[in-house]
Write a protein that holds these residues in place. Sequence first.
Motif, PDB file in Angstrom:
ATOM      1  N   UNK A 212      21.151 -52.927 -25.018  1.00  0.00           N
ATOM      2  CA  UNK A 212      20.571 -54.405 -24.748  1.00  0.00           C
ATOM      3  C   UNK A 212      19.950 -54.202 -23.500  1.00  0.00           C
ATOM      4  N   UNK A 213      20.544 -53.375 -22.510  1.00  0.00           N
ATOM      5  CA  UNK A 213      20.145 -53.552 -21.177  1.00  0.00           C
ATOM      6  C   UNK A 213      18.449 -53.233 -20.803  1.00  0.00           C
ATOM      7  N   UNK A 214      18.066 -52.460 -21.838  1.00  0.00           N
ATOM      8  CA  UNK A 214      16.778 -51.660 -21.816  1.00  0.00           C
ATOM      9  C   UNK A 214      15.736 -52.840 -21.805  1.00  0.00           C
ATOM     10  N   UNK A 215      15.957 -53.967 -22.490  1.00  0.00           N
ATOM     11  CA  UNK A 215      14.766 -54.944 -22.485  1.00  0.00           C
ATOM     12  C   UNK A 215      14.472 -55.468 -21.345  1.00  0.00           C
ATOM     13  N   UNK A 216      15.483 -55.643 -20.479  1.00  0.00           N
ATOM     14  CA  UNK A 216      15.175 -56.088 -19.075  1.00  0.00           C
ATOM     15  C   UNK A 216      14.378 -55.110 -18.246  1.00  0.00           C
ATOM     16  N   UNK A 217      14.646 -53.821 -18.400  1.00  0.00           N
ATOM     17  CA  UNK A 217      14.044 -52.717 -17.768  1.00  0.00           C
ATOM     18  C   UNK A 217      12.490 -52.645 -18.069  1.00  0.00           C
ATOM     19  N   UNK A 218      12.038 -52.897 -19.257  1.00  0.00           N
ATOM     20  CA  UNK A 218      10.955 -53.096 -19.718  1.00  0.00           C
ATOM     21  C   UNK A 218      10.169 -54.256 -18.939  1.00  0.00           C
ATOM     22  N   UNK A 219      11.020 -55.233 -18.857  1.00  0.00           N
ATOM     23  CA  UNK A 219      10.393 -56.495 -18.184  1.00  0.00           C
ATOM     24  C   UNK A 219      10.019 -56.231 -16.750  1.00  0.00           C
ATOM     25  N   UNK A 220      10.978 -55.661 -15.966  1.00  0.00           N
ATOM     26  CA  UNK A 220      10.810 -55.609 -14.555  1.00  0.00           C
ATOM     27  C   UNK A 220       9.453 -54.561 -14.382  1.00  0.00           C
ATOM     28  N   UNK A 221       9.451 -53.389 -15.185  1.00  0.00           N
ATOM     29  CA  UNK A 221       8.241 -52.743 -15.041  1.00  0.00           C
ATOM     30  C   UNK A 221       7.036 -53.458 -15.176  1.00  0.00           C
ATOM     31  N   UNK A 222       7.109 -54.116 -16.485  1.00  0.00           N
ATOM     32  CA  UNK A 222       5.678 -54.873 -16.671  1.00  0.00           C
ATOM     33  C   UNK A 222       5.275 -55.826 -15.456  1.00  0.00           C
ATOM     34  N   UNK A 223       6.280 -56.645 -14.801  1.00  0.00           N
ATOM     35  CA  UNK A 223       6.070 -57.577 -14.158  1.00  0.00           C
ATOM     36  C   UNK A 223       5.722 -56.843 -12.610  1.00  0.00           C
ATOM     37  N   UNK A 224       6.304 -55.743 -12.218  1.00  0.00           N
ATOM     38  CA  UNK A 224       5.810 -55.074 -11.106  1.00  0.00           C
ATOM     39  C   UNK A 224       4.294 -54.635 -11.196  1.00  0.00           C
ATOM     40  N   UNK A 225       3.922 -54.117 -12.549  1.00  0.00           N
ATOM     41  CA  UNK A 225       2.606 -53.699 -12.731  1.00  0.00           C
ATOM     42  C   UNK A 225       1.700 -55.122 -12.655  1.00  0.00           C
TER      43      UNK A 225
ATOM     44  N   UNK B  97       7.376 -57.486  -2.859  1.00  0.00           N
ATOM     45  CA  UNK B  97       8.166 -58.092  -3.730  1.00  0.00           C
ATOM     46  C   UNK B  97       9.018 -57.358  -4.265  1.00  0.00           C
ATOM     47  N   UNK B  98      10.415 -57.653  -4.609  1.00  0.00           N
ATOM     48  CA  UNK B  98      11.385 -56.747  -5.275  1.00  0.00           C
ATOM     49  C   UNK B  98      11.654 -57.499  -6.668  1.00  0.00           C
ATOM     50  N   UNK B  99      11.510 -56.506  -7.721  1.00  0.00           N
ATOM     51  CA  UNK B  99      11.990 -57.073  -8.909  1.00  0.00           C
ATOM     52  C   UNK B  99      13.288 -56.403  -9.437  1.00  0.00           C
ATOM     53  N   UNK B 100      14.214 -57.098  -9.874  1.00  0.00           N
ATOM     54  CA  UNK B 100      15.582 -56.668 -10.239  1.00  0.00           C
ATOM     55  C   UNK B 100      15.647 -57.058 -11.597  1.00  0.00           C
ATOM     56  N   UNK B 101      16.265 -56.241 -12.529  1.00  0.00           N
ATOM     57  CA  UNK B 101      16.632 -56.362 -13.906  1.00  0.00           C
ATOM     58  C   UNK B 101      17.546 -57.593 -13.613  1.00  0.00           C
ATOM     59  N   UNK B 102      17.423 -58.691 -14.653  1.00  0.00           N
ATOM     60  CA  UNK B 102      18.504 -59.616 -15.021  1.00  0.00           C
ATOM     61  C   UNK B 102      19.664 -59.083 -15.943  1.00  0.00           C
ATOM     62  N   UNK B 103      20.740 -59.721 -16.197  1.00  0.00           N
ATOM     63  CA  UNK B 103      21.505 -59.186 -17.240  1.00  0.00           C
ATOM     64  C   UNK B 103      22.318 -57.854 -17.025  1.00  0.00           C
TER      65      UNK B 103
ATOM     66  N   UNK C 158      14.831 -66.495  -4.361  1.00  0.00           N
ATOM     67  CA  UNK C 158      14.907 -65.689  -5.454  1.00  0.00           C
ATOM     68  C   UNK C 158      14.334 -66.555  -6.803  1.00  0.00           C
ATOM     69  N   UNK C 159      13.571 -65.762  -7.576  1.00  0.00           N
ATOM     70  CA  UNK C 159      12.899 -66.482  -8.644  1.00  0.00           C
ATOM     71  C   UNK C 159      13.631 -65.727  -9.921  1.00  0.00           C
ATOM     72  N   UNK C 160      13.971 -66.649 -10.931  1.00  0.00           N
ATOM     73  CA  UNK C 160      14.473 -65.876 -11.994  1.00  0.00           C
ATOM     74  C   UNK C 160      13.548 -66.652 -13.305  1.00  0.00           C
ATOM     75  N   UNK C 161      13.344 -65.772 -14.099  1.00  0.00           N
ATOM     76  CA  UNK C 161      12.229 -66.067 -15.302  1.00  0.00           C
ATOM     77  C   UNK C 161      12.960 -65.593 -16.613  1.00  0.00           C
ATOM     78  N   UNK C 162      13.195 -66.670 -17.421  1.00  0.00           N
ATOM     79  CA  UNK C 162      13.821 -66.336 -18.775  1.00  0.00           C
ATOM     80  C   UNK C 162      12.808 -65.698 -19.971  1.00  0.00           C
ATOM     81  N   UNK C 163      13.694 -65.564 -21.099  1.00  0.00           N
ATOM     82  CA  UNK C 163      12.761 -64.753 -22.046  1.00  0.00           C
ATOM     83  C   UNK C 163      11.402 -65.102 -22.267  1.00  0.00           C
ATOM     84  N   UNK C 164      11.585 -66.476 -22.652  1.00  0.00           N
ATOM     85  CA  UNK C 164      10.126 -67.509 -23.060  1.00  0.00           C
ATOM     86  C   UNK C 164       9.043 -67.198 -22.034  1.00  0.00           C
ATOM     87  N   UNK C 165       9.463 -67.098 -20.869  1.00  0.00           N
ATOM     88  CA  UNK C 165       8.794 -67.263 -19.366  1.00  0.00           C
ATOM     89  C   UNK C 165       8.076 -65.971 -19.415  1.00  0.00           C
ATOM     90  N   UNK C 166       8.837 -64.800 -19.900  1.00  0.00           N
ATOM     91  CA  UNK C 166       8.366 -63.409 -19.844  1.00  0.00           C
ATOM     92  C   UNK C 166       7.895 -63.045 -21.283  1.00  0.00           C
TER      93      UNK C 166
END
Length: 417
Positions: free
Chosen positions: A70-83, A130-136, A5-13
Motif C-alpha cells: 500500500x505504501x507504494x502509492x504515495x511513493x509514486x505520488x511524491x516522485x511525480x509531484x517532484x517532477x 521544496x520538500x515532498x514527503x510521502x503521506x501515510x 506544510x501543504x497536504x494534498x489528498x487522492x483526488x487532488x493528486x
Amino acid sequence: MALIVHKYGGTSMGSTERIRNVARRVAKWHAAGHQIVVVPSAMSGETNRLLGLAREITDRPDPRELDMIASTGEQVAVGLLALALAAEGIPARSYAGWQVAVRTDSAYTKARIEGIDHKRVTRDLDAGKVVVITGFQGVDDEGHITTLGRGGSDTSAVAIAAALKAAECLIYTDVDGVYTTDPRIVPEARRLKVVSFEEMLEMASLGSKILQIRSVEFAGKYRVPTRVLSSLTDPLMPLDEEMRSGTLITFEEDEHMEQAVISGIAFNRDEAKITILGVPDRPGIAYQILGPIADANIDVDMIIQNQAVGGTTDFSFTVHRSEFKKALEVIDAEVKGKIGAREIGSDEKVCKVSAVGIGMRSHVGIASLMFRTLSEEGINIQMISTSEIKISVIIDDKYMELAVRALHKAFDLEHAG
Ligand code: ADP
Ligand code: ASP
Ligand code: MG
C-alpha cells in the motif's frame, strides 16, 4: 517568510494534470518566499487498487506485506509531484517516509507516529528546495515499512508540521472545508468557517472522513494551526484570499464564532456489532469478553450490557467492520465456552450516526430531539452512547442517509451560524 506544510489528498493528486495544478499552487507559495513541505496521498483509487491486488492473492494477507504494497502509492505520488515542481522551475526533492525518517511503532496497517527526524528536510528547506514527503507511511525501529491507517496522510502532514514547528498546516482536499455534514449526503450542508478543535476531534472520531482522527490529535497536542481548504480552485488565486478560505480549526473556545448548539452530524458505515447472549452475570465478565479482543489488537467502539434477568445478561459491542471476522473468531475460540455464554449473534450491517456540538454542554433537550426525529422516521435505535459534546446511536445501515438528512434538518443546520 513562513514554513508551511501543504497536504494534498487522492483526488487532488488524481491525474497528471491535477498534479501539475498542485505544482503550480506550490510554486506560487514558494515564489512568495515561503518554505514549503508538501505531503501528498496516492493518486485517487490507487490504495484501493493495491490492497485489492493483495486480496486477489489471499484473503488473509500478512499486514506487514500489505504495508509494503500500500505504501507504494504515495511513493509514486511524491516522485511525480517532484517532477512537476521541477517542470515549474522549482527545485524540489522527494522522500519516502523511511528516508526522512517518519518513525512509527510496528502496528502494521495502523501504525502510530512516534517521532520525526527532520534534519535532512530542514537542510533542503534552508537550501531553498521544496520538500515532498510521502503521506501515510513510516518506518519502525527494525526498518520495516509501516502505514498509518486509511486517510493517514492527514496525520503525516500534521505530524510533520508539528515536528518542523510550521506556521500552518494546510489540508487541501476535494471539498472547500469542513461542513455541517458530508455535503455528498446532504447537499444543503453548510461550510463552517471555524470549527473548535474538540468538535473536530469528535467529528473525526465518529467517522467524518474529512480528517483522520490522529491528525486532529496531533494538531491539538502541538497546537498546529490547521486549515482544510479546496485544491480544486484556481491554483494561482491570490495568496491572501486562499489563506482566508476553507475551515480553520481553532483552539480557543471564544474564537468559536458560530455558536450553534450542534455543529455537525457525523456518520460511520464501518461498524459491525457482536452480541453475546446468555452471559452469566458475575464480576469480571466484561473483562473476560473484551480482554481477548484487546489482546488481538482490535479496537472496540460502543459497548452495551443489559440488566441481568435470571442470572444472565446480554452483552453487545461494536468493532470496525474490517476487524469483524477476526473479532468473531476470538469470541468463538476464546470467550464463548470459557464464560459459558448461550449464543453469539452478529450484525455486519449497522452504522453509527452522531450529533456533535460544544453547545450541548449548556443546552438540554438535544438527546430527546434526536430520538424523536429518528422515531418519526421509523428508525430503531440499537445502541446509544453520549459524551459531553456528542450523542451517537447505532442503527441499521440501510437507514443511514435518511437519519443523517433528518437530523441535519431537525437541528436546523442548513441555516445555523
Ligand atoms: P482526501 O483524499 O483529500 O484526503 P477524503 O476523501 O479523505 O479526501 O475526505 C474528503 C471527503 O470527506 C469529502 O469529499 C466529503 O465527501 C467527506 N466528508 C465527510 N464528512 C465531511 C464534512 N463534515 N465536511 C466536509 N467533507 C466531509
Ligand atoms: N492513500 C491512503 C488512503 O487511501 C492515505 C490517504 O489517502 O490519506 O487511505
Ligand atoms: Mg483523506
